[in-house]
Design a protein around this motif. Structure first.
Motif, PDB file in Angstrom:
ATOM      1  N   ASP A 185       0.835  -1.207   0.000  1.00  0.00           N
ATOM      2  CA  ASP A 185       0.000   0.000   0.000  1.00  0.00           C
ATOM      3  C   ASP A 185       0.869   1.255   0.000  1.00  0.00           C
ATOM      4  OD1 ASP A 185      -2.306  -1.498   0.009  1.00  0.00           O
ATOM      5  OD2 ASP A 185      -2.548  -1.449   2.185  1.00  0.00           O
ATOM      6  N   ALA A 186       1.954   1.231   0.773  1.00  0.00           N
ATOM      7  CA  ALA A 186       2.848   2.387   0.806  1.00  0.00           C
ATOM      8  C   ALA A 186       3.537   2.588  -0.539  1.00  0.00           C
ATOM      9  CB  ALA A 186       3.893   2.204   1.909  1.00  0.00           C
ATOM     10  N   MET A 187       3.923   1.506  -1.195  1.00  0.00           N
ATOM     11  CA  MET A 187       4.570   1.620  -2.504  1.00  0.00           C
ATOM     12  C   MET A 187       3.589   2.118  -3.555  1.00  0.00           C
ATOM     13  SD  MET A 187       6.902  -1.834  -2.571  1.00  0.00           S
ATOM     14  CE  MET A 187       8.030  -2.207  -1.223  1.00  0.00           C
ATOM     15  N   GLN A 188       2.347   1.678  -3.472  1.00  0.00           N
ATOM     16  CA  GLN A 188       1.350   2.131  -4.434  1.00  0.00           C
ATOM     17  C   GLN A 188       1.057   3.620  -4.288  1.00  0.00           C
ATOM     18  OE1 GLN A 188      -0.680   0.574  -6.983  1.00  0.00           O
ATOM     19  NE2 GLN A 188       1.110  -0.767  -6.889  1.00  0.00           N
ATOM     20  N   ALA A 189       1.303   4.154  -3.075  1.00  0.00           N
ATOM     21  CA  ALA A 189       1.033   5.581  -2.853  1.00  0.00           C
ATOM     22  C   ALA A 189       2.148   6.478  -3.388  1.00  0.00           C
ATOM     23  CB  ALA A 189       0.853   5.839  -1.359  1.00  0.00           C
ATOM     24  N   VAL A 190       3.268   5.900  -3.806  1.00  0.00           N
ATOM     25  CA  VAL A 190       4.364   6.699  -4.376  1.00  0.00           C
ATOM     26  C   VAL A 190       3.920   7.263  -5.723  1.00  0.00           C
ATOM     27  CG1 VAL A 190       6.725   6.609  -5.253  1.00  0.00           C
ATOM     28  CG2 VAL A 190       6.118   5.353  -3.179  1.00  0.00           C
ATOM     29  N   PRO A 191       4.128   8.532  -5.963  1.00  0.00           N
ATOM     30  CA  PRO A 191       3.695   9.117  -7.245  1.00  0.00           C
ATOM     31  C   PRO A 191       4.318   8.410  -8.442  1.00  0.00           C
ATOM     32  CG  PRO A 191       4.283  10.838  -5.682  1.00  0.00           C
ATOM     33  CD  PRO A 191       4.692   9.544  -5.063  1.00  0.00           C
ATOM     34  N   SER A 192       3.507   8.234  -9.483  1.00  0.00           N
ATOM     35  CA  SER A 192       3.990   7.541 -10.680  1.00  0.00           C
ATOM     36  C   SER A 192       5.087   8.320 -11.392  1.00  0.00           C
ATOM     37  CB  SER A 192       2.822   7.303 -11.638  1.00  0.00           C
ATOM     38  OG  SER A 192       2.209   8.538 -12.004  1.00  0.00           O
ATOM     39  N   GLY A 193       5.174   9.632 -11.137  1.00  0.00           N
ATOM     40  CA  GLY A 193       6.222  10.423 -11.763  1.00  0.00           C
ATOM     41  C   GLY A 193       7.619   9.963 -11.379  1.00  0.00           C
ATOM     42  N   LEU A 194       7.784   9.426 -10.161  1.00  0.00           N
ATOM     43  CA  LEU A 194       9.094   8.911  -9.753  1.00  0.00           C
ATOM     44  C   LEU A 194       9.469   7.678 -10.572  1.00  0.00           C
ATOM     45  CD1 LEU A 194       8.937   9.278  -5.857  1.00  0.00           C
ATOM     46  CD2 LEU A 194      10.089  10.752  -7.518  1.00  0.00           C
ATOM     47  N   ARG A 195       8.470   6.825 -10.834  1.00  0.00           N
ATOM     48  CA  ARG A 195       8.741   5.648 -11.663  1.00  0.00           C
ATOM     49  C   ARG A 195       9.105   6.068 -13.091  1.00  0.00           C
ATOM     50  NH1 ARG A 195       4.420   4.337  -8.372  1.00  0.00           N
ATOM     51  NH2 ARG A 195       4.649   2.385  -7.163  1.00  0.00           N
ATOM     52  N   GLU A 196       8.365   7.013 -13.619  1.00  0.00           N
ATOM     53  CA  GLU A 196       8.618   7.462 -14.980  1.00  0.00           C
ATOM     54  C   GLU A 196       9.976   8.146 -15.097  1.00  0.00           C
ATOM     55  OE1 GLU A 196       5.319   9.955 -15.692  1.00  0.00           O
ATOM     56  OE2 GLU A 196       3.838   8.312 -15.773  1.00  0.00           O
ATOM     57  N   GLY A 197      10.349   8.918 -14.067  1.00  0.00           N
ATOM     58  CA  GLY A 197      11.649   9.570 -14.088  1.00  0.00           C
ATOM     59  C   GLY A 197      12.790   8.567 -14.032  1.00  0.00           C
ATOM     60  N   ALA A 198      12.617   7.524 -13.188  1.00  0.00           N
ATOM     61  CA  ALA A 198      13.657   6.498 -13.116  1.00  0.00           C
ATOM     62  C   ALA A 198      13.779   5.745 -14.431  1.00  0.00           C
ATOM     63  CB  ALA A 198      13.353   5.528 -11.972  1.00  0.00           C
ATOM     64  N   ALA A 199      12.639   5.448 -15.055  1.00  0.00           N
ATOM     65  CA  ALA A 199      12.670   4.759 -16.346  1.00  0.00           C
ATOM     66  C   ALA A 199      13.311   5.634 -17.415  1.00  0.00           C
ATOM     67  CB  ALA A 199      11.252   4.361 -16.755  1.00  0.00           C
ATOM     68  N   ALA A 200      13.075   6.938 -17.362  1.00  0.00           N
ATOM     69  CA  ALA A 200      13.667   7.843 -18.344  1.00  0.00           C
ATOM     70  C   ALA A 200      15.184   7.910 -18.204  1.00  0.00           C
ATOM     71  CB  ALA A 200      13.062   9.237 -18.198  1.00  0.00           C
ATOM     72  N   LEU A 201      15.684   7.666 -16.989  1.00  0.00           N
ATOM     73  CA  LEU A 201      17.129   7.679 -16.759  1.00  0.00           C
ATOM     74  C   LEU A 201      17.780   6.338 -17.062  1.00  0.00           C
ATOM     75  CD1 LEU A 201      17.284   9.731 -13.437  1.00  0.00           C
ATOM     76  CD2 LEU A 201      17.927  10.502 -15.723  1.00  0.00           C
ATOM     77  N   GLY A 202      16.978   5.367 -17.517  1.00  0.00           N
ATOM     78  CA  GLY A 202      17.519   4.079 -17.903  1.00  0.00           C
ATOM     79  C   GLY A 202      17.527   3.034 -16.806  1.00  0.00           C
ATOM     80  N   ALA A 203      16.862   3.287 -15.684  1.00  0.00           N
ATOM     81  CA  ALA A 203      16.835   2.313 -14.591  1.00  0.00           C
ATOM     82  C   ALA A 203      15.937   1.134 -14.957  1.00  0.00           C
ATOM     83  CB  ALA A 203      16.332   2.974 -13.309  1.00  0.00           C
ATOM     84  N   THR A 204      16.351  -0.053 -14.543  1.00  0.00           N
ATOM     85  CA  THR A 204      15.503  -1.228 -14.732  1.00  0.00           C
ATOM     86  C   THR A 204      14.374  -1.210 -13.717  1.00  0.00           C
ATOM     87  OG1 THR A 204      16.800  -2.595 -13.207  1.00  0.00           O
ATOM     88  CG2 THR A 204      17.496  -2.531 -15.525  1.00  0.00           C
ATOM     89  N   ARG A 205      13.442  -2.126 -13.896  1.00  0.00           N
ATOM     90  CA  ARG A 205      12.322  -2.189 -12.977  1.00  0.00           C
ATOM     91  C   ARG A 205      12.788  -2.532 -11.563  1.00  0.00           C
ATOM     92  NH1 ARG A 205       7.062  -5.384 -14.940  1.00  0.00           N
ATOM     93  NH2 ARG A 205       7.367  -3.840 -16.610  1.00  0.00           N
ATOM     94  N   MET A 206      13.768  -3.418 -11.440  1.00  0.00           N
ATOM     95  CA  MET A 206      14.302  -3.770 -10.136  1.00  0.00           C
ATOM     96  C   MET A 206      15.027  -2.590  -9.491  1.00  0.00           C
ATOM     97  SD  MET A 206      14.682  -5.954  -7.712  1.00  0.00           S
ATOM     98  CE  MET A 206      14.175  -7.517  -8.472  1.00  0.00           C
ATOM     99  N   GLN A 207      15.832  -1.880 -10.280  1.00  0.00           N
ATOM    100  CA  GLN A 207      16.521  -0.711  -9.747  1.00  0.00           C
ATOM    101  C   GLN A 207      15.532   0.365  -9.327  1.00  0.00           C
ATOM    102  OE1 GLN A 207      18.984   0.112 -13.162  1.00  0.00           O
ATOM    103  NE2 GLN A 207      20.809  -0.836 -12.231  1.00  0.00           N
ATOM    104  N   THR A 208      14.473   0.543 -10.096  1.00  0.00           N
ATOM    105  CA  THR A 208      13.452   1.517  -9.731  1.00  0.00           C
ATOM    106  C   THR A 208      12.792   1.147  -8.411  1.00  0.00           C
ATOM    107  OG1 THR A 208      13.014   1.992 -12.061  1.00  0.00           O
ATOM    108  CG2 THR A 208      11.315   2.611 -10.470  1.00  0.00           C
ATOM    109  N   ALA A 209      12.501  -0.145  -8.236  1.00  0.00           N
ATOM    110  CA  ALA A 209      11.820  -0.583  -7.023  1.00  0.00           C
ATOM    111  C   ALA A 209      12.683  -0.387  -5.784  1.00  0.00           C
ATOM    112  CB  ALA A 209      11.404  -2.044  -7.165  1.00  0.00           C
ATOM    113  N   TRP A 210      13.961  -0.811  -5.857  1.00  0.00           N
ATOM    114  CA  TRP A 210      14.799  -0.829  -4.661  1.00  0.00           C
ATOM    115  C   TRP A 210      15.503   0.494  -4.394  1.00  0.00           C
ATOM    116  CZ3 TRP A 210      14.277  -4.439  -1.162  1.00  0.00           C
ATOM    117  CH2 TRP A 210      13.713  -5.658  -1.531  1.00  0.00           C
ATOM    118  N   ARG A 211      15.718   1.302  -5.435  1.00  0.00           N
ATOM    119  CA  ARG A 211      16.443   2.548  -5.228  1.00  0.00           C
ATOM    120  C   ARG A 211      15.550   3.789  -5.260  1.00  0.00           C
ATOM    121  NH1 ARG A 211      22.064   1.801  -8.735  1.00  0.00           N
ATOM    122  NH2 ARG A 211      22.683  -0.212  -7.796  1.00  0.00           N
ATOM    123  N   VAL A 212      14.315   3.632  -5.717  1.00  0.00           N
ATOM    124  CA  VAL A 212      13.417   4.792  -5.812  1.00  0.00           C
ATOM    125  C   VAL A 212      12.146   4.567  -4.993  1.00  0.00           C
ATOM    126  CG1 VAL A 212      12.081   6.263  -7.355  1.00  0.00           C
ATOM    127  CG2 VAL A 212      14.311   5.394  -8.081  1.00  0.00           C
TER     128      VAL A 212
END
Length: 302
Positions: free
Chosen positions: A175-202
């Motif tokens: 629930d806490a992870m779902q509340a994180v704004p999607s913009g952080l995920r999109e920004g990490a993906a734009a910087l080339g982060a993998t899904r695992m890196q996005t999850a654990w580092r963002v």
């Protein structure tokens, strides 16, 4: 219209005031209940500590209030409680966080809506069932793998307790992870982060306050667990960190004395209030630490 509604205004104020008082009373029920429990524990603990030194209670390494040679050191009960709790957390925290990460970042919403309720069914199983499962299935299985494992031990109930805590850790963390704004995920993906890196580092750092709440609640739940350890851990208070031998936790001792074999008002009976007060203060301290950690990291990431 104004004149016709004017006489109703005092009546509306009275109704609204009554609703406010009712809501305030409902909100204070939890506080009053906590104060009542604390008052009972402190009152009967005072009678206990009139006969037993607080220093002996905190430093003696033996707990034998029901024996002829009486000792009242709470350290063996604390060691049994911490040992089973530690084993449970070693199971619940990594698995719970991995499940939360998987549900939040990897599966489709339709799949998540099916898997999450199935996982939360574990929380609906009565703890007495977990206890007998640990005693009659997990312990014999472990005895085939670990020579010398006693019939009652800390390892088996600790492992089963860890699986019982999975829904608490995974659901709140997800629930806490779902509340994180999607913009952080999109920004990490734009910087080339993998899904695992996005999850654990963002995502997890951004949701750290909610994750910490789930961890603190899991610790408090494990410390206060009764039936699993009462059935499968044994009733032998000993100061040890060996998970292969029988131990006794604070809650197990309270169950043992509360069965009616000890005279009410006796020194042996008052021990349950002393150890109960210790358990209350321990849980209160953990919740206080969790509150300040939650507040600190929320302010940091906000």
């Amino acid at each position: 219209m104004a004149d016709r509604n004017t006489p109703n205004r005092p009546r509306q104020r009275i109704i609204e005031r009554g609703i406010e008082l009712l809501l305030a009373l409902c909100g204070s029920i939890s506080l009053l209940t906590t104060l009542g429990i604390l008052g009972v524990l402190v009152w009967d603990s005072v009678a206990f500590f009139q006969d037993v030194s607080i220093l002996d209670f905190l430093t003696d390494t033996q707990w034998t209030p029901l024996f002829a040679d009486k000792h009242f050191g709470i350290l063996p009960l604390l060691s049994g409680t911490f040992l089973t709790t530690l084993i449970a957390l070693l199971v619940a925290l990594p698995l719970g966080l991995l499940i939360a990460c998987y549900l939040s970042e990897y599966v489709r919403p339709a799949v998540r809506n099916v898997l999450k309720p199935l996982l939360e069914l574990l929380a609906a199983i009565p703890t007495i069932v977990y206890g007998y499962f640990a005693l009659t299935f997990v312990t014999p299985l472990l005895q085939h793998l670990i020579p010398g494992l006693a019939g009652f031990n800390a390892l088996s109930p600790g492992l089963v307790m860890g699986f019982m805590l999975l829904p608490l850790v995974s659901s709140l963390s997800e629930d806490a992870m779902q509340a994180v704004p999607s913009g952080l995920r999109e920004g990490a993906a734009a910087l080339g982060a993998t899904r695992m890196q996005t999850a654990w580092r963002v995502i997890i750092p951004a949701a750290f306050s909610g994750v910490m709440v789930s961890v603190i609640l899991a610790i408090s739940r494990a410390i206060g667990e009764t039936m699993i350890v009462a059935v499968a851990a044994g009733q032998q208070p000993r100061l040890t960190l060996n998970p292969l031998v029988p131990v006794e936790t604070i809650t197990t001792y309270i169950v043992q004395v509360s069965q009616g074999d000890v005279a009410q008002g006796s020194l042996e009976y008052n021990t349950i209030f002393a150890v109960g007060l210790s358990l209350f203060l321990l849980a209160f301290g953990l919740n206080t630490v969790g509150y300040f950690l939650n507040r600190r990291y929320r302010e940091h990431y906000d």
